[in-house]
Motif scaffolding. Structure first.
Motif, mmCIF file in Angstrom:
data_model
loop_
_atom_site.group_PDB
_atom_site.id
_atom_site.type_symbol
_atom_site.label_atom_id
_atom_site.label_comp_id
_atom_site.label_asym_id
_atom_site.label_seq_id
_atom_site.Cartn_x
_atom_site.Cartn_y
_atom_site.Cartn_z
ATOM 1 N N UNK A 181 -6.001 -2.178 7.396
ATOM 2 C CA UNK A 181 -5.498 -1.930 8.741
ATOM 3 C C UNK A 181 -4.531 -3.020 9.181
ATOM 4 N N UNK A 182 -4.649 -4.201 8.603
ATOM 5 C CA UNK A 182 -3.777 -5.306 8.973
ATOM 6 C C UNK A 182 -2.386 -5.133 8.399
ATOM 7 N N UNK A 188 8.917 -3.005 3.592
ATOM 8 C CA UNK A 188 8.344 -1.662 3.773
ATOM 9 C C UNK A 188 6.962 -1.563 3.128
ATOM 10 N N UNK A 189 6.098 -0.880 3.783
ATOM 11 C CA UNK A 189 4.745 -0.726 3.257
ATOM 12 C C UNK A 189 4.193 0.608 3.723
ATOM 13 N N UNK A 190 3.157 1.110 3.062
ATOM 14 C CA UNK A 190 2.551 2.370 3.498
ATOM 15 C C UNK A 190 2.064 2.282 4.943
ATOM 16 N N UNK A 191 2.041 3.426 5.609
ATOM 17 C CA UNK A 191 1.523 3.474 6.978
ATOM 18 C C UNK A 191 0.021 3.228 6.939
ATOM 19 N N UNK A 192 -0.419 2.161 7.587
ATOM 20 C CA UNK A 192 -1.828 1.801 7.539
ATOM 21 C C UNK A 192 -2.665 2.857 8.255
ATOM 22 N N UNK A 193 -3.838 3.086 7.726
ATOM 23 C CA UNK A 193 -4.782 3.992 8.364
ATOM 24 C C UNK A 193 -5.456 3.291 9.536
#
Length: 232
Positions: A181-182, A188-193
Motif C-alpha cells: 500500500x505504501x 512508474x509503478x503499479x497502482x497500489x491496492x
C-alpha cells in the motif's frame, strides 16, 4: 374448514416457520460479520510493525499492517490475472521479496496494471528498485482447490495458492503474502491496492426479505381462515 383450506394453512404455517428460521440465521451471520469487521478495523488502524513481529499464524496476521525490507526477484514474478481497477481490465503483479537477513521470501502484491486481455503484461516496464522497503497489509492465500495456473502462460495464475507457488520460488515462502500500500517507488509503478472496504454485506436485507415472506405466509393463512368463517 374444507380439507383444501386446512392443507393450505398447514403449508403456510410450515413455510412461515422456515422463513422465520432463515431470517434468524441471516441475523446471526450479520452479528458474526459485525464482530469480524470490528476485529479487522482494529488491525487496520494499528500502526505498521516489522514483518518479523507479525504472528506466523494466518488468522492472527490477517490484515495486519507490516513493513519488510528485502530484494525483489523479478524473474519469479507472478501475474494474477483478470483483475479490474476502476472498471478497467488488468492484472496484479505479485513478486517474491527475499527478506533481508533471512532465507525466507514473501510474495508481495505490488499492485494493478492495465492489460486489455487481463493476462499479458510488459514486466520490464513495471519493474521497481531491486532492493526496497515495502509497507502493506497481510493477506492469506486462497484455499488449495486444484490447479490455478494457466497452461499457455506459466506465470499467469487465477488465484494465489501457496502449495502451487512455493515450488516455483527459490527460497522458503512465508505462510502469507503482503499487499503493498505504501508508495516508495521512484518512477512508474503499479497502482497500489487499498485496504479492503468493510461493510455488513447483504445479511440485513436478506433477513428482512425472509421475515417479509413469513408475514405474507401468515397473512395468507389468516385470510383463508377468515374466509372460511364467513362461509359458516
Amino acid at each position: 374448514m374444507s380439507r383444501r383450506s386446512i392443507v393450505f394453512c398447514l403449508i403456510a404455517l410450515v413455510a412461515a416457520v422456515v422463513f422465520a428460521r432463515l431470517g434468524i440465521w441471516q441475523l446471526a451471520r450479520l452479528r458474526e460479520k459485525v464482530r469480524r469487521n470490528a476485529s479487522i478495523a482494529a488491525q487496520q488502524l494499528a500502526p505498521s510493525v516489522p514483518l518479523a513481529s507479525v504472528p506466523r499464524d494466518t488468522a492472527g496476521a490477517h490484515y495486519r499492517k507490516a513493513t519488510v525490507s528485502g530484494h525483489f526477484h523479478y524473474d519469479h514474478e507472478i501475474v494474477l490475472g483478470a483483475r479490474t481497477h476502476q472498471g478497467s481490465p488488468g492484472v496484479d503483479l505479485v513478486t517474491p521479496l527475499r527478506i533481508t537477513g533471512s532465507d525466507t521470501s514473501i510474495l508481495v502484491n505490488r499492485g494493478w496494471v492495465y492489460s486489455p486481455d487481463g493476462a499479458t503484461v510488459d514486466h520490464a516496464r513495471w519493474r521497481e528498485r531491486d532492493t526496497s522497503t515495502v509497507t502493506g497489509y497481510i493477506e492469506v492465500y486462497a484455499p488449495d482447490a486444484g490447479v490455478t495456473s494457466v497452461a499457455r502462460e506459466p506465470r499467469l495464475v487465477r488465484r494465489l495458492s501457496r502449495s502451487e507457488l512455493a515450488p516455483r520460488i527459490s527460497f522458503p515462502l512465508a505462510p502469507y503474502y503482503l499487499v503493498a500500500t505504501g508508495d516508495s517507488a521512484d518512477g512508474p509503478h503499479p497502482a497500489r491496492r487499498q485496504l479492503p472496504a468493510l461493510d455488513e454485506g447483504p445479511h440485513r436485507s436478506y433477513a428482512l426479505q425472509w421475515f417479509s415472506f413469513m408475514v405474507i405466509a401468515l397473512v395468507g393463512a389468516g385470510l383463508v381462515i377468515a374466509r372460511e368463517r364467513r362461509r359458516e
